[in-house]
Design a protein around this motif. Sequence first.
Motif, PDB file in Angstrom:
ATOM      1  N   THR A 353       1.356  -1.206   0.360  1.00  0.00           N
ATOM      2  CA  THR A 353      -0.273  -0.050   0.512  1.00  0.00           C
ATOM      3  C   THR A 353       1.073   1.252   0.131  1.00  0.00           C
ATOM      4  O   THR A 353       1.497   1.141   0.926  1.00  0.00           O
ATOM      5  CB  THR A 353      -0.827   0.026   0.954  1.00  0.00           C
ATOM      6  OG1 THR A 353      -1.543  -0.658   1.594  1.00  0.00           O
ATOM      7  CG2 THR A 353      -1.877   1.459   1.030  1.00  0.00           C
ATOM      8  N   ALA A 357      -1.920   7.395  -0.969  1.00  0.00           N
ATOM      9  CA  ALA A 357      -2.716   6.408  -2.288  1.00  0.00           C
ATOM     10  C   ALA A 357      -3.080   6.959  -2.570  1.00  0.00           C
ATOM     11  O   ALA A 357      -3.984   7.379  -3.972  1.00  0.00           O
ATOM     12  CB  ALA A 357      -2.872   4.929  -0.943  1.00  0.00           C
ATOM     13  N   GLN A 524      -4.453  -3.484  -5.065  1.00  0.00           N
ATOM     14  CA  GLN A 524      -4.295  -2.189  -4.163  1.00  0.00           C
ATOM     15  C   GLN A 524      -5.403  -1.556  -4.238  1.00  0.00           C
ATOM     16  O   GLN A 524      -5.181  -0.832  -3.045  1.00  0.00           O
ATOM     17  CB  GLN A 524      -2.625  -1.614  -5.378  1.00  0.00           C
ATOM     18  CG  GLN A 524      -2.004  -0.605  -4.313  1.00  0.00           C
ATOM     19  CD  GLN A 524      -0.999  -0.414  -5.268  1.00  0.00           C
ATOM     20  OE1 GLN A 524      -1.162   0.121  -6.802  1.00  0.00           O
ATOM     21  NE2 GLN A 524       0.107   0.067  -4.909  1.00  0.00           N
ATOM     22  N   VAL A 528      -6.301  -0.572  -0.461  1.00  0.00           N
ATOM     23  CA  VAL A 528      -6.396   1.229  -0.203  1.00  0.00           C
ATOM     24  C   VAL A 528      -7.833   1.364   0.011  1.00  0.00           C
ATOM     25  O   VAL A 528      -8.435   2.499   1.273  1.00  0.00           O
ATOM     26  CB  VAL A 528      -5.787   2.221  -1.155  1.00  0.00           C
ATOM     27  CG1 VAL A 528      -5.916   3.364  -1.286  1.00  0.00           C
ATOM     28  CG2 VAL A 528      -3.994   1.602  -1.029  1.00  0.00           C
ATOM     29  N   GLN A 531      -8.835   0.725   3.746  1.00  0.00           N
ATOM     30  CA  GLN A 531      -8.050   1.335   4.510  1.00  0.00           C
ATOM     31  C   GLN A 531      -8.564   2.288   5.235  1.00  0.00           C
ATOM     32  O   GLN A 531      -9.594   3.546   5.940  1.00  0.00           O
ATOM     33  CB  GLN A 531      -6.887   1.665   4.440  1.00  0.00           C
ATOM     34  CG  GLN A 531      -6.126   0.157   4.257  1.00  0.00           C
ATOM     35  CD  GLN A 531      -4.570   0.949   4.186  1.00  0.00           C
ATOM     36  OE1 GLN A 531      -4.100   1.455   4.137  1.00  0.00           O
ATOM     37  NE2 GLN A 531      -3.596  -0.690   4.348  1.00  0.00           N
ATOM     38  N   THR A 532      -9.212   3.452   3.981  1.00  0.00           N
ATOM     39  CA  THR A 532      -9.743   4.401   4.246  1.00  0.00           C
ATOM     40  C   THR A 532     -11.081   4.528   4.797  1.00  0.00           C
ATOM     41  O   THR A 532     -11.837   5.901   5.541  1.00  0.00           O
ATOM     42  CB  THR A 532      -9.929   5.710   2.658  1.00  0.00           C
ATOM     43  OG1 THR A 532      -8.553   4.660   1.708  1.00  0.00           O
ATOM     44  CG2 THR A 532     -10.309   6.978   2.603  1.00  0.00           C
TER      45      THR A 532
END
Length: 588
Positions: A353, A357, A524, A528, A531-532
Amino acid sequence: VSLLQGFFLKLSSSLDGPVERLKQLNSPEAVRITDYYSSQLVAFVRNVLEIVPVSVFAIMVQMSDIIERRLQRLPLKVQGDKLIAYAQLGERYKLAMMAHEISIFADGILEMENTVIGGAQVNPRKLLDEGLRKELVSHVSELLNNLLQFDFSASSETVASMIKHQATTMRSLTSLSGRLEGFQVALECVEDYVCMHGLKMWHEELSRIMNYNVEQEVNKYLLKKVLDADSKFQSDIVLIPRFPRTQNEPSCINFMGRIVSMLVKITDAQYTTYSIEKSGWFMSDGSEVCGLKTVALIRRAIGVYGLTGVDRLLCYRILHELHRFVKFFRTNVSKQGVLLEQLRDELFPEWKTPKNAVAIYASGSKKTEMLMLPMLTCFRRVGQAQLLRRMIRFELQRCARVDAKMLLHTVSTLNASLLSAQYPLEGGPEAMKNTCDMSVAVGIGDPLGTIFMKTDPLEGLPVLMLFFVITYIPKLSYNPTFGSLSKVKEGYPIDGWPIIAGISTLLKQFHPSYAKSFLAYVGQFLRVSVQTYATRRQGKNEDATRLAADLKNSIVLLEQFCDISGLSSSAIYEHVPQYVMEMCTDLP
C-alpha cells in the motif's frame, strides 16, 4: 416447349457454313469466333426458355402463400372429430392443381434432348435448374431487402420509441421467417415434379446470398474492397441483385448491415441493462428488449448462414474499434507517457500500500480525465458486440444439438484432436479455415477468448485502465434484479457487463501479464479503499457511505471480470485476501 428444339437446331445449323469456310481458310481466329457466336446463341436460347422457370416460380409463390397463410399446422395429436377441420381439402386441391401445372411446364423442357449449338452443348435440365435458381435468388433477395428495413431515426430515440421500434422489428422478422419457410416448403413440394433437389437448391442459394451480402458489408472495414468480379459468391448466370441503400440506414450497404445496426441500437447502454444470468438486455422497468428469443427469431428469419454472417460482421466491428483504440493510444495517450510512468512508479510495488495513495489516485484521475471518454466508448462498443456474439454462439449450439447432433459431436472431436495433435492438419490453411467455419456454425468456442489482432505492447495500459475503473465506478451501482452493475443516472451511456466484456477483450489481445497487472492495480486500489473506509467510518465522515458503495461495486467488477475472462477466484485472492472481500460485501 418441346417444339422449340427444332428451332434451336435450325439456329445451330446457321453457324455451320461460316465456320466451315473459316476452317477451310485455316483462319487462326476460327475457334475464337466459333466460341463467341456459340455463347451468344446459348444466351439467346436461355433467354427464350427463361419463361418456363419464371412461370414455374410464379406458381410456387402462390403455393408458398397458401402454405404460409391458409394451411393450419398439424399437431402431433389430433382428436378424431377435428380431422375434417385440419384436412382443408379445398386448399390442398389448389396445391395439387398448381403442382400439376408446374409438372406440365417442366415436362416440356425435360423431354428436350441435349442440343449442340455451334461448339457448345445445351442441357435442358441444366437450363431449368439455372432458371429456377435465378428466380429463387431474385425473389429471396428482394424479400430480404424489403422486410429487413428498420426505422431508427436519431431525433426520436427515447425509451418509448425504442420499445415501439423493437416491437416493429420483431413483427418484420416474424413475417420474414414465415415467408421464407413457405418458399422452402413449396420447393420441397415440387422437387419431384421438376426432377431437382429442392432442399439442396434452397440451402445452396440461401448460403450464397448471405455470404455475398456479408462480404459486401465487410467492405466498409477493408482498405482493399472485394468487387463483384472478384467475389466467389457472385455468378454471371445466377446473379445476386444489389439494392440501393436505405434513407434510414445510409451507412449500411445491405440488409446484413441493417440487422447488425438494429441489434446495436436496441441494446444501447443508454437505455438498457444487460443481465448475464438472464441472457438479455432489459429496460429499467424489467421488460426484455433483446434476449435468446430475439436471436432465435433472427435465426429462423435468416437461417444459420445469416446468423454466422452477423457474427462475422460483429467481429469486424470489434476489430475496427480495437484498431481505433490502439491508434488513439499511440497518438494521444503516448503523449502522457511521462505521467503514466510516474504513476506506475508511485504505485510500485503493487502488493504494497503506497503512501498518500488517496492523493495519488485523485491526482491521476484528474490528469487522465480527458482520456476516459474515448476509452468508455471503445469498451462499451466492443463489450456490446462480444455479448451479442456470445448469445449468437449459444443459439447456434442449441440449434446444432437439436438438428445436427452428429455433426456437433464430429466437429467437437475433430477440434479436440487438432488441439492435441503434434502435426498440422492435412490440407493446409484452407482446411483449417473450413474447420474453424464449421466450428462457428455449430457454436463451438468462447467468443470472449477471441484474438482479433496482433499489436506491439502498449506501455502504461494497465495503469490507465485502473484510473478508468476509478473514474466510472461511482457512476455504477449493483442491481440485484439483473445481477449486474447498472447506471446510477438514467440516460447515461454506461452499463456494467459491456464495459467488463470490453476490458476483458482488450486485455486478451496482449500478453497475459497485462491482465495480471490490471488485477494487481485494482486489488491495490481495493486495499487502499478498505483502509480509507475504516478511517473515515471511525471519524464518522459522511463520505463513508459513498465509499462503501464504491468499494462493493469495485469488488463486483473484479469478480465479474475474472468470471468472464475465465480466471479463477484465486487470481483475486492473490491481491485481496478472501476474508476482506467477504467483509466488504456485508458493508451497509
